[in-house]
Design an enzyme around this catalytic site. Sequence first.
Site, short mmCIF file in Angstrom:
data_model
loop_
_atom_site.label_atom_id
_atom_site.label_comp_id
_atom_site.label_asym_id
_atom_site.label_seq_id
_atom_site.Cartn_x
_atom_site.Cartn_y
_atom_site.Cartn_z
N TYR A 196 0.87 -1.19 0.00
CA TYR A 196 0.00 0.00 0.00
C TYR A 196 0.90 1.23 0.00
CZ TYR A 196 -3.66 3.27 1.69
OH TYR A 196 -4.53 4.33 1.85
N LYS A 241 -1.04 -1.19 -4.33
CA LYS A 241 -2.09 -0.17 -4.39
C LYS A 241 -1.38 1.15 -4.52
CE LYS A 241 -5.64 1.71 -1.16
NZ LYS A 241 -5.76 2.98 -1.76
O1 MN9 Z 1 -7.97 4.51 -0.83
C1 MN9 Z 1 -8.50 6.73 -1.10
N1 MN9 Z 1 -7.53 7.45 -0.37
C2 MN9 Z 1 -7.79 7.97 0.82
C3 MN9 Z 1 -7.94 5.43 -1.55
O2 MN9 Z 1 -8.90 7.97 1.32
C4 MN9 Z 1 -6.66 8.58 1.55
C5 MN9 Z 1 -9.03 7.45 -2.33
O3 MN9 Z 1 -10.14 6.71 -2.74
C6 MN9 Z 1 -9.43 8.89 -2.07
O4 MN9 Z 1 -10.23 8.98 -0.93
C7 MN9 Z 1 -10.23 9.49 -3.23
C8 MN9 Z 1 -10.51 10.97 -3.01
O5 MN9 Z 1 -9.33 11.72 -3.10
O6 MN9 Z 1 -9.55 9.29 -4.41
#
Ligand code: MN9
Length: 288
Positions: free
Chosen positions: A133, A161
């Site tokens: 990640y 990821k």
């Molecule tokens: O897991 C998410 N990252 C975080 C991935 O929440 C830090 C993304 O889905 C973001 O929330 C999304 C909005 O910026 O892309």
Amino acid sequence: MKGIFSALMVSFDKEGNIDEQGLRDIIRYNLDVCMVEGLYVNGSTGENFMLSTDEKKQIFQITKDEVKNKVPLIAQVGSINLKEAIELAQFATELGYDALSAVTPFYYKFDFQEIKDYYNSILEHVDNKMIIYSIPFLTGVNISLDQFAELFENEKIIGVKFTAADFYLLERMRKSFPDKLIYAGFDEMLLSAAVLGIDGAIGSTFNVNGARAKEIVKLVKQGKIAEALQLQHVTNDLITEILQNGLYQTIKEILSVKGVHAGYCRKPMKVLSEEKIAVAKEISQKYL
Ligand code: MN9
């Protein structure tokens, strides 16, 4: 293991306790309405870094129990407490999680050798696979192409990821590691990542917008880029408004509009004001 995976939200009550029924409702909504192809459990979106080990285990357990074998499940077990990471990796593996994921160790500016030891140590203790990640904007940890290659020498590390806006690095990764799984981590950049040949995406907004995300990926695969772009435009209008209003709180509020008991976020995350709750309702009506 390919496709659109929701970074699963967790329902908490006003006191910050896990709301088991609320969590089950969120899972059902993801599977039945958003039709996502898998779940990523205890990631950033699951407010993981504010939870105790027991709470993380409880969430792994409830999710597995609700999902059974309907879609693949990835367990995020990363922690800078390596013993906790190993304990969670063993726990999730015993529950039958299809793969593990671990955030790059953060805060102490660990060097690459330490980061590599961290992944290999977790994997020595379990018979399971690992998805790195990588989220440099929150962890401050950047991994280079060569360093990814070194991590991937461990065959149990099957993918990454990739939550970064570095499309040059993403393209180099795709070319260099055709057999590793690459998941895009920024939902607002899904189209651009899909063009580069990702295997899937893992994101928070899929908890409410998963169906549209699936369509974007499908259109890109068919070479219908202009149509995919129209959907990404709508998606990004939605995501921009969500981000302005408070990311996780607004997604939970949208879920509430849909009749899902998504509850509150864990402190120190704040409670939305009445005005922002009203904005969340408007966003839901406008886009979902
Ligand atoms: O897991 C998410 N990252 C975080 C991935 O929440 C830090 C993304 O889905 C973001 O929330 C999304 C909005 O910026 O892309």
